[in-house]
Design a protein around this motif. Sequence first.
Motif, mmCIF file in Angstrom:
data_model
loop_
_atom_site.group_PDB
_atom_site.id
_atom_site.type_symbol
_atom_site.label_atom_id
_atom_site.label_comp_id
_atom_site.label_asym_id
_atom_site.label_seq_id
_atom_site.Cartn_x
_atom_site.Cartn_y
_atom_site.Cartn_z
ATOM 1 N N VAL A 843 0.762 -1.196 -0.065
ATOM 2 C CA VAL A 843 0.064 0.103 -0.052
ATOM 3 C C VAL A 843 0.813 1.179 0.083
ATOM 4 C CG1 VAL A 843 -1.731 -1.174 1.114
ATOM 5 C CG2 VAL A 843 -0.405 0.011 2.676
ATOM 6 N N VAL A 844 2.078 1.087 0.428
ATOM 7 C CA VAL A 844 2.909 2.153 0.670
ATOM 8 C C VAL A 844 3.814 2.528 -0.847
ATOM 9 C CG1 VAL A 844 4.983 3.481 1.424
ATOM 10 C CG2 VAL A 844 3.520 2.405 3.015
ATOM 11 N N GLN A 845 3.614 1.472 -1.488
ATOM 12 C CA GLN A 845 4.420 1.357 -3.052
ATOM 13 C C GLN A 845 3.551 2.373 -3.702
ATOM 14 O OE1 GLN A 845 7.139 -0.574 -3.999
ATOM 15 N NE2 GLN A 845 7.129 0.794 -6.033
ATOM 16 N N ASN A 846 4.185 3.483 -4.629
ATOM 17 C CA ASN A 846 3.528 4.307 -5.262
ATOM 18 C C ASN A 846 2.880 5.316 -4.727
ATOM 19 O OD1 ASN A 846 4.886 3.249 -7.527
ATOM 20 N ND2 ASN A 846 3.161 1.544 -7.753
ATOM 21 N N SER A 847 2.812 5.352 -3.212
ATOM 22 C CA SER A 847 2.115 6.366 -2.692
ATOM 23 C C SER A 847 3.313 7.573 -2.486
ATOM 24 C CB SER A 847 1.776 6.108 -1.159
ATOM 25 O OG SER A 847 2.683 5.828 -0.297
ATOM 26 N N VAL A 848 2.814 8.582 -1.785
ATOM 27 C CA VAL A 848 3.826 9.919 -1.773
ATOM 28 C C VAL A 848 3.794 10.249 -0.412
ATOM 29 C CG1 VAL A 848 3.090 10.732 -4.110
ATOM 30 C CG2 VAL A 848 1.795 11.660 -2.178
ATOM 31 N N TYR A 849 5.038 11.101 -0.184
ATOM 32 C CA TYR A 849 5.328 11.574 0.995
ATOM 33 C C TYR A 849 5.033 13.072 1.095
ATOM 34 C CZ TYR A 849 7.669 13.553 5.168
ATOM 35 O OH TYR A 849 7.976 13.889 6.412
ATOM 36 N N ALA A 850 5.525 13.645 -0.193
ATOM 37 C CA ALA A 850 5.266 15.010 -0.507
ATOM 38 C C ALA A 850 4.424 15.333 -1.849
ATOM 39 C CB ALA A 850 6.511 15.887 -0.291
ATOM 40 N N ALA A 851 3.502 16.181 -1.913
ATOM 41 C CA ALA A 851 3.106 16.562 -3.149
ATOM 42 C C ALA A 851 2.536 17.722 -3.099
ATOM 43 C CB ALA A 851 1.714 15.583 -3.183
ATOM 44 N N VAL A 852 2.799 18.579 -4.374
ATOM 45 C CA VAL A 852 2.596 20.054 -4.769
ATOM 46 C C VAL A 852 1.565 20.227 -5.900
ATOM 47 C CG1 VAL A 852 3.728 22.058 -5.259
ATOM 48 C CG2 VAL A 852 4.991 20.319 -3.664
ATOM 49 N N GLU A 853 0.541 21.017 -5.775
ATOM 50 C CA GLU A 853 -0.578 21.478 -6.486
ATOM 51 C C GLU A 853 -0.729 22.763 -6.736
ATOM 52 O OE1 GLU A 853 -2.848 17.175 -7.083
ATOM 53 O OE2 GLU A 853 -3.797 18.987 -5.777
ATOM 54 N N SER A 854 -0.971 23.399 -7.767
ATOM 55 C CA SER A 854 -1.290 24.739 -8.164
ATOM 56 C C SER A 854 -2.850 24.881 -8.116
ATOM 57 C CB SER A 854 -0.856 25.197 -9.265
ATOM 58 O OG SER A 854 0.491 25.377 -9.423
ATOM 59 N N ALA A 855 -3.109 25.903 -7.548
ATOM 60 C CA ALA A 855 -4.522 26.321 -7.123
ATOM 61 C C ALA A 855 -4.926 27.583 -7.417
ATOM 62 C CB ALA A 855 -5.013 25.733 -5.865
ATOM 63 N N GLY A 856 -5.326 27.873 -8.762
ATOM 64 C CA GLY A 856 -5.388 29.309 -9.118
ATOM 65 C C GLY A 856 -3.933 29.897 -9.225
ATOM 66 N N ARG A 857 -3.730 31.015 -8.154
ATOM 67 C CA ARG A 857 -2.243 31.572 -8.138
ATOM 68 C C ARG A 857 -1.855 31.210 -7.056
ATOM 69 N NH1 ARG A 857 -1.680 36.538 -6.996
ATOM 70 N NH2 ARG A 857 -4.100 37.232 -6.595
ATOM 71 N N GLY A 858 -2.096 30.275 -6.494
ATOM 72 C CA GLY A 858 -1.541 29.789 -4.964
ATOM 73 C C GLY A 858 -1.183 28.354 -5.152
ATOM 74 N N ARG A 859 -0.745 27.809 -4.045
ATOM 75 C CA ARG A 859 -0.349 26.322 -4.011
ATOM 76 C C ARG A 859 -0.801 25.708 -2.839
ATOM 77 N NH1 ARG A 859 5.291 28.418 -5.477
ATOM 78 N NH2 ARG A 859 5.824 27.617 -7.690
ATOM 79 N N VAL A 860 -0.905 24.277 -2.836
ATOM 80 C CA VAL A 860 -1.243 23.412 -1.996
ATOM 81 C C VAL A 860 -0.040 22.337 -1.997
ATOM 82 C CG1 VAL A 860 -2.630 21.504 -1.229
ATOM 83 C CG2 VAL A 860 -3.605 23.454 -2.316
ATOM 84 N N ILE A 861 0.663 22.532 -0.514
ATOM 85 C CA ILE A 861 1.732 21.436 -0.452
ATOM 86 C C ILE A 861 1.299 20.489 0.736
ATOM 87 C CG2 ILE A 861 4.343 21.166 0.269
ATOM 88 C CD1 ILE A 861 3.174 24.552 -0.657
ATOM 89 N N LEU A 862 1.578 19.236 0.438
ATOM 90 C CA LEU A 862 0.863 18.262 1.481
ATOM 91 C C LEU A 862 1.892 17.368 1.650
ATOM 92 C CD1 LEU A 862 -2.507 17.542 -0.181
ATOM 93 C CD2 LEU A 862 -2.099 18.468 1.802
#
Length: 889
Positions: A843-862
């Motif tokens: 279940v961990v395989q191909n999951s992520v520790y850190a992800a970044v997405e743009s949302a409009g002019r801002g960002r979401v960092i998880l």
Amino acid sequence: MRLIATLLLIPTLLSAQDFDFYSRGPYRPNVPRPDSLLGYQLGSQHTMYHQQQQVLDRLIAAAPDRVRTEVIGRTAEGKVMRLLIISSPKNIGRLDEIRANLDRLADPRRTSASEAASLADATPVTVLLTHSVHGNEPAGFETAMATTYQLLASDEPATLAMLENAVVLINPSQNPDGHERFAAWSNSIAVASDDPMAMEQSEPWSIRGRFNHYRFDMNRDMLAQSQSESKALASVYLRWRPQVIADLHSTTEQYFFPPVSQAHNPNVPATTFRWFERFGRNNGDAFDRFGWQYFVSDVFDFFYPGYIDTWPTMRGGVGMTYETDGGPELALRKDDGSVMTFRMAIAHHYVAALATVDYAAKNRAERLRDFHNFLASGMADAEKRPFRRVVFSGENATAVQWLVRRLLAEEIEVTRLSQPWTTLRANSYLGGPAARQTFPSGSYVVDLNQPQARLATTILEPRTAFDSAFVREQRSAYQRNQRRGEAADREGYSFYDVTAWSLPYALGLDAWWTDDVAALPGDRVTTAALPAPAAPARARSSYLFTNADESSARLAIKLLREGFRVAFATEPIIADGTSYPRGTFVVRIQRNPDTVHDRIAALAREVGATVIASQSAFPDGGRFGPGSGSVIPLETPRILLAGGDGVDATSFGALWFYFERELGVSIVPVNLATLGSANFSTYNVLIIPEGSSSRMARELGETGMSRLKQWVEGGGAVIGIGSGVASLLSRRELGLTTVADVTGDSSIAKDTTVASGATAGPPLVSATAPGGRDPEYIPGSIFRGTIDRTHWLTAGYERDHLPVFLDTSTPLKASSKGDNPVAFAGKDLLLSGWSWPGNTERVVQNSVYAAVESAGRGRVILFASSPVFRALWRGPAKLLTNAVLVGPR
């Protein structure tokens, strides 16, 4: 008839809730009783910290022949912490001699077994009673006064014998700040109602006295010792080397004392567990005399070394957790409807504490001999193991020195290589076969054949082994759970805390272990202080400092907050013929006032950062230089940290502490509920710690979610920790991320085997049973993350892999529209800790520790877990500082 039956029951209830704290006299008349000094009976309300200290002051002044005090530290809020040293007048007069004897017992290299036996015969045992590390578990706090009175005032023969054979150390409150929050709140509202709906039964999020000022659970902090209160207690372990330690907590359904449950840390010898059994039986005898109930060998394990009981045990003591069955409420209604008063919870601790001191005193010499043998046998075991030496280094000098400092603080000997050293059998912490390795000058080596061998092994070894019986028990429970239906009761597992903590992993260091005992070219390290960096020359073009070290982010933020302009290299750059890696901070002279020269030199010296002065912006032979478009300007981070109902307090606290105390950056804690009405447009970073998605959504409400969405799309950066925040931000009302929880794999064939009649558990597999397809809880393990070294979030990392920590039931599925800069890809993902066969790595395989997405002019960092978990994890911390510095736009 019902009234008559009730009246007949009243005397029994009263006697069950009554206890005489002053029955073990005669007492010295000049020593006042705590009740008389407080003006109320112990347990009738909560005593404030200053009141407790005043009571102790009066007791100390009245019995100076039996007590001394030492200031051991201050809390984050400035409260003085002190230790009471109580013994017979004769022992009080020779405390220096006693400490010297204990120092000799603690070093088997200069004290033989026969000399240790002689010292044991001539030295009192040292017993530490430490109280209420969780401030809203206050029975111990109150008990400290009762126990101190008994030891200082009583002339009972049994008490005098204890004083003759023991030095009793009383730490009256391990968490004064948390206790003060809780006690002030409770006293303001409590009416001694046992009704679960009464206000006094529900402590508000912002009070939560369990934690200290920075909302740390300090019973997990002895490994990092990040908090001032933890450092204070650690100083007691070092100065007094207690051979018996009782850590007084509450609240459990019945009273608990050892022996402990599995899992057992394998670095603790069998002798110690036999002492647990002996002290437990003695406590049981004391409780049986009153007809009091208790339990042992369940719930509370002995695996993670960062507890207040395990840490001193690793140093040779017998550390024990005692959980009383009442408080923090003045009246607590139990599951069966019976009521336990706070006063009786205190009485139970009082009896257990005195029984412990008594048993230690009666077995004084044996306990001291075993203390010495613990250390001697630890050295002998280390000499025979392949895991003999640990070598570590790293680009992050701050993290390297953090580890050196922690080791030296624990009397663990460290050697620094003065020239290269080659071994034929180096085993990398990141895996692979043993191989020849040459370690450069400046690397650090810990030879585990030293007095603190067991402690050093525990905190440095890559993976701590579980007992085979424990493994079979947990896996059997797991297999049974996989056969039960979705609405069935599931068996719990016996993990009390995290299962992995190795410090080289946590700090992101390069580390190896070897069995090579060849002579080391180097010297013993005596200090962890880094030499002050040289002041930079005066730059004509720009000042540069790389992102390899933690101090660089600290410097960049300080400069930004003082109004200077700082930029960030998203590509490797060249200046004055020197190459600098991506993530290098650039302070251009043209874009800053003349004051930048003196100020950057002063701040660099203050934070310990190395700054290079560049005289030209021309990138000799390269594509990118300090003036390139790939060097982007940074905004000054203005940070909100979300708290309140639904937010995990310790996740909140670790982030608060990291920014405020480690980076020196002020942040503003804010309730999520406030975002629905407050104007937060002047802030550009919002960090949401781990928590419950549904509860946080309720706190935000529709208005709060709408405002948050607008703020992010307008250019703000929201940084979320854990699957709960990912679920929150992916809700329909927000729609800020495509990151989601990893779900079950329906392609896996479900096990439908019928269990044999001899096998305990369900005889049939339920039609809705998970069958191993769904993710199973990962109880705090360490995994190998693979880094995308082209992404700005990972700037400062020059290696492909990074150890990261997961403590979750729901790993994060990769973003479908953004970037996944740190992911779990490849084989052998698990580095340390527990794994469920056929489940965890899948279940961990191909999951992520850190992800970044743009949302409009801002960002979401998880992030899948906190990069600064418990102030212990620092390896991933640069991901967090990069998110804060580069995320807003």
